[in-house]
Design a protein around this motif. Structure first.
Motif, PDB file in Angstrom:
ATOM      1  N   SER A 146       0.843  -1.194   0.000  1.00  0.00           N
ATOM      2  CA  SER A 146       0.000   0.000   0.000  1.00  0.00           C
ATOM      3  C   SER A 146       0.880   1.247   0.000  1.00  0.00           C
ATOM      4  CB  SER A 146      -0.922  -0.010   1.233  1.00  0.00           C
ATOM      5  OG  SER A 146      -1.945   0.955   1.097  1.00  0.00           O
ATOM      6  N   GLY A 147       0.223   2.382   0.000  1.00  0.00           N
ATOM      7  CA  GLY A 147       0.938   3.656   0.006  1.00  0.00           C
ATOM      8  C   GLY A 147      -0.039   4.758   0.314  1.00  0.00           C
ATOM      9  N   GLY A 148       0.218   5.911  -0.211  1.00  0.00           N
ATOM     10  CA  GLY A 148      -0.692   7.045  -0.086  1.00  0.00           C
ATOM     11  C   GLY A 148      -0.774   7.731  -1.429  1.00  0.00           C
ATOM     12  N   ILE A 149      -1.701   8.641  -1.560  1.00  0.00           N
ATOM     13  CA  ILE A 149      -1.844   9.357  -2.806  1.00  0.00           C
ATOM     14  C   ILE A 149      -0.528  10.071  -3.147  1.00  0.00           C
ATOM     15  CG2 ILE A 149      -2.798  11.407  -1.641  1.00  0.00           C
ATOM     16  CD1 ILE A 149      -4.594  11.787  -4.108  1.00  0.00           C
ATOM     17  N   ALA A 150      -0.035   9.855  -4.356  1.00  0.00           N
ATOM     18  CA  ALA A 150       1.196  10.474  -4.862  1.00  0.00           C
ATOM     19  C   ALA A 150       2.456  10.040  -4.119  1.00  0.00           C
ATOM     20  CB  ALA A 150       1.091  12.004  -4.840  1.00  0.00           C
ATOM     21  N   SER A 151       2.390   8.899  -3.439  1.00  0.00           N
ATOM     22  CA  SER A 151       3.593   8.413  -2.748  1.00  0.00           C
ATOM     23  C   SER A 151       4.503   7.628  -3.690  1.00  0.00           C
ATOM     24  CB  SER A 151       3.217   7.536  -1.545  1.00  0.00           C
ATOM     25  OG  SER A 151       2.612   6.333  -1.971  1.00  0.00           O
ATOM     26  N   GLY A 152       3.982   7.213  -4.843  1.00  0.00           N
ATOM     27  CA  GLY A 152       4.805   6.520  -5.829  1.00  0.00           C
ATOM     28  C   GLY A 152       4.651   5.011  -5.819  1.00  0.00           C
ATOM     29  N   LYS A 153       3.503   4.514  -5.402  1.00  0.00           N
ATOM     30  CA  LYS A 153       3.281   3.064  -5.350  1.00  0.00           C
ATOM     31  C   LYS A 153       3.371   2.431  -6.736  1.00  0.00           C
ATOM     32  CE  LYS A 153      -0.823   1.741  -4.088  1.00  0.00           C
ATOM     33  NZ  LYS A 153      -1.348   1.178  -5.372  1.00  0.00           N
ATOM     34  N   SER A 154       2.865   3.121  -7.751  1.00  0.00           N
ATOM     35  CA  SER A 154       2.902   2.572  -9.109  1.00  0.00           C
ATOM     36  C   SER A 154       4.349   2.377  -9.582  1.00  0.00           C
ATOM     37  CB  SER A 154       2.147   3.482 -10.079  1.00  0.00           C
ATOM     38  OG  SER A 154       2.709   4.782 -10.094  1.00  0.00           O
ATOM     39  N   THR A 155       5.254   3.227  -9.140  1.00  0.00           N
ATOM     40  CA  THR A 155       6.672   3.086  -9.487  1.00  0.00           C
ATOM     41  C   THR A 155       7.229   1.792  -8.911  1.00  0.00           C
ATOM     42  OG1 THR A 155       7.002   5.493  -9.535  1.00  0.00           O
ATOM     43  CG2 THR A 155       8.967   4.125  -9.243  1.00  0.00           C
ATOM     44  N   VAL A 156       6.890   1.517  -7.659  1.00  0.00           N
ATOM     45  CA  VAL A 156       7.359   0.306  -6.995  1.00  0.00           C
ATOM     46  C   VAL A 156       6.755  -0.934  -7.652  1.00  0.00           C
ATOM     47  CG1 VAL A 156       7.276  -0.989  -4.824  1.00  0.00           C
ATOM     48  CG2 VAL A 156       7.798   1.453  -4.801  1.00  0.00           C
TER      49      VAL A 156
END
Length: 230
Positions: free
Chosen positions: A8-18
């Protein structure tokens, strides 16, 4: 040797990059958002229930659900949001289970469940051997969101405030990927995480048990086919 990892992550934290790096490494990733969009397509059970309770005014001309219109309804009516969740969540979980079992039988070491609100809902964390948070510091998160979505500072702050703060989620995660820096720094952290997870031998017995059951069923089907053919 398969086990579940919640990401998980947060909005604009860059989860899609990971997630992109994990996919490059050949990891099995199940995206809850993608499944959530699939189960509300026409002819699915959840679609019929949503139209029944919310009316045809939430439909686009092509018959698909207007996500923006539905979102406006549930945003201002918490009871309708709960109703929508009661319709979609069981279908999402069933589809996730199907995909988990597929990877389980294929022999993957672990499966990553990409769930945006993993820590907010807290219902699925008990099924995860590990949880991973994609983190970035608050000023970086705010700056990225404003730039990415073209928002004012006040608008961006309001969206961030609607989620559990990343610093709170950080305390709940067993692993943290700090995406505050550059892409190469994030990639190195993902590679280390992947190596750590690959070394784990959790739940070996469970995969062997499922493999035995599948092999047994396959043998039974083969014998039945031979019987009827002969």
């Amino acid at each position: 040797t398969m086990f579940l990892v919640g990401l998980s992550g947060g909005i604009a934290s860059g989860k899609s990059t990971v997630v992109a790096v994990l996919r490059e490494l050949g990891c099995a990733v199940i995206d809850a958002d993608v499944i959530a969009r699939e189960v509300v397509q026409p002819h699915f059970k959840a679609y019929r229930q949503i139209v029944h309770y919310f009316g045809t005014e939430i439909l686009l001309e092509n018959g698909e659900i207007d996500r923006e219109a539905l979102g406006n309804i549930i945003f201002s009516h918490p009871e309708k949001r709960q109703l929508l969740n009661s319709i979609t969540h069981p279908e999402i979980q069933k589809e996730m289970l199907k995909q988990i079992l597929k990877y389980f039988v294929l022999g993957y070491r672990y499966v990553i469940l990409d769930i945006p609100l993993l820590f907010e809902t807290n219902r699925l964390t008990k099924f995860m051997k590990y949880t991973v948070l994609v983190y970035c510091d608050p000023p970086t998160q705010l700056s990225r969101l404003m730039k990415r979505n073209g928002l004012s500072q006040a608008e961006a702050e309001a969206r961030i405030a609607s989620q559990l703060p990343l610093d709170e989620k950080r305390k709940l995660a067993s692993h943290v990927i700090d995406n505050s820096g550059d892409w190469e720094s994030t990639r190195r952290q993902v590679l280390r995480l992947h190596a750590c997870l690959e070394d784990s031998l959790d739940f070996l017995w469970a995969r062997l048990a499922v493999g035995t059951v599948v092999a047994g069923l396959g043998g039974l089907v083969y014998l039945l086919l031979r019987h009827f053919i002969s």
